[in-house]
Design a protein around this motif. Structure first.
Motif: not given
Ligand code: ARG
Length: 449
Positions: A225, A228-229, A232-233, A272, A285, A290, A293-294
């Motif tokens: 983690s 993973f920013s 993230q999207e 997600h 989430e 925002r 998670g992903i």
């Protein structure tokens, strides 16, 4: 400030926060009503406490009208059973070979899991989120499977592949307001169980059932983690560019990404991937813009687009603090309405977090950038620069050669973005006439040819 006034304010800020949270979550509550979510859980190290909290969060989702299919893999119980029997599972790559003993272990694990989940959903204790809840959970022979067969001489025995999902029966169960529980198995025409990969099954079920969302709850995130920013999207478009990066940096996640992406390329709007030892992961989430998670989605969640009439009140409230402190000149509703075509907004999942305006002075063919605002919680993330780029592009396409801006506080920002200080004489005649001299604004220009 006297003590009592301060206390009053403190209390006030708690309730203000709560009210603000409800209002910002309200669009999602509206949106999710009667929508189907397929949620896959691979339970490996799910602590009992966290499982209880997770079930409570699911029953909250059900209470606000979300339809849920829970594809649940009791990996921990399965491992326990294997250990008890001293049996080692054989894998071929990522696929397990389920032999007779493993089959027995899985049957026990799935049975235990089902009773465990049913009992958790039946809790109605006061002082818990389950008070007043009456959620039914329905499981059954909804999935038909076939054996994976023999590949390169290896017989995969009871490891199977999906053949069919009974859409009608599942829909009927969902209409009873129940949560549908699907274990990772399906039955063959001869009545034998074949075991399936949980995540693949969830993805297939989501696409076949035309779900609104596909959600993977996984333990894989925790370890990776830290960075993973960056991922993230993602949209199905940007995923293509990040695919290799993900494979190298997050090898354990890459299969989930593949499934999330292919679900979005199919019919799912957003998929997600969430870490599970985070308390309230699913609520954070789903009910914040925002998330935590992903998310892989079909289209961008944050968009710069032309302003529409519905955006006017949001634009006004973005302007308000800056108008009050004198940073921006006064503009009223009429003004914005009349020139709405000149405005763009930064739209984050239906919430307007920024705006900017490009005014074209036809005679001199100059463009003025004004009213460039990014809401404070969205600042320092390059959003202002993105809006400026968007307007520069728009100006260029209209044939404007030079853009200018008047500013009292953002000189350095404009300089960083390629503007230079200039003198009043370059401004359009009309602008010179209306300039508010007491503001003593700086004039900055940029050539965009
Ligand atoms: N709450 C929204 C949704 O459920 C947005 C979530 C954004 N999540 C993220 N990981 N970027 O669709």
């Amino acid at each position: 400030m006297s003590k009592s006034t301060r206390e009053y304010h403190e209390e006030d800020s708690d309730s203000t926060q709560l009210v603000r949270w409800f209002r910002s979550a309200a669009p999602y509550i509206h949106l999710f009503k009667n929508k189907l979510f397929v949620i896959s859980v691979s339970k490996k190290n799910f602590s009992p406490d966290n499982l209880i909290r997770f079930i409570q969060d699911l029953s909250f989702l059900r209470a606000i009208g979300v339809q849920i299919i829970l594809v649940f893999d009791p990996k921990d119980l399965f491992d326990e059973q294997l250990k008890k029997r001293n049996h080692v599972l054989v894998w071929k790559g990522e696929t397990p070979i389920i032999d007779d003993i493993a089959t027995e272990c899985l049957q026990v694990a799935i049975g235990m899991m089902r009773i465990n989940l049913e009992s958790l959903f039946s809790t109605k204790l006061p002082n818990t989120a389950m008070n007043f809840s009456d959620i039914k959970i329905i499981s059954g022979n909804f999935v038909t499977a076939k054996p994976l067969g023999i590949h390169k001489g290896i017989n995969f025995l009871k490891t199977g592949e999906l053949r069919k999902i009974d859409i009608v029966a599942i829909n009927r169960a969902l209409e009873l307001d129940a949560i549908v529980l699907i274990p990772p198995l399906g039955f063959s025409a001869t009545g034998e169980p074949f075991f399936l990969n949980n995540e693949q099954l969830a993805k297939d079920a989501a696409c076949i059932m035309k779900a609104h969302k596909l959600i993977f709850i996984t333990d894989v995130l925790e370890k990776s983690s830290e960075s993973f920013s960056e991922i993230q999207e993602l949209t199905t478009e940007t995923y293509k560019d990040r695919k290799l990066f993900i494979k190298e940096k997050f090898p354990r996640l890459s299969k989930l990404f593949e499934l999330a992406n292919s679900a979005c390329e199919d019919t799912i709007d957003r998929a997600h991937i969430l870490p599970y030892e985070k308390d309230g992961e699913i609520l954070l989430e789903l009910f914040t813009r925002r998330g935590i998670g992903i998310m892989v989605s079909q289209s961008q969640i944050k968009n710069i687009r032309p302003a529409a009439p519905d955006d006017i009140s949001s634009i006004l409230s973005l302007i308000e603090p800056f108008r009050k402190d004198g940073t921006l000149t006064n503009r009223d509703q009429n003004d914005i309405e009349r020139n709405l075509a000149d405005y763009i907004v930064l739209d984050h999942d239906g919430q307007i977090c920024g705006c900017a305006c490009l005014n074209h002075y036809l005679e001199e063919n100059l463009g003025e950038i004004s009213c460039l605002i990014v809401r404070s919680d969205y600042q320092q993330k390059g959003e202002g620069t993105r809006m400026l780029k968007h307007l520069s592009e728009k100006a260029k396409n209209t044939g404007i050669a030079t853009i200018f801006a008047l500013t009292t506080t953002a000189e350095h920002w404009f300089l960083e973005n390629g503007f230079v200080k200039d003198k009043e004489s370059i401004l359009p005649a009309e602008k010179i006439q209306t300039i508010e001299r007491n503001r003593n604004s700086l004039i900055l220009t940029k050539n965009i040819e």
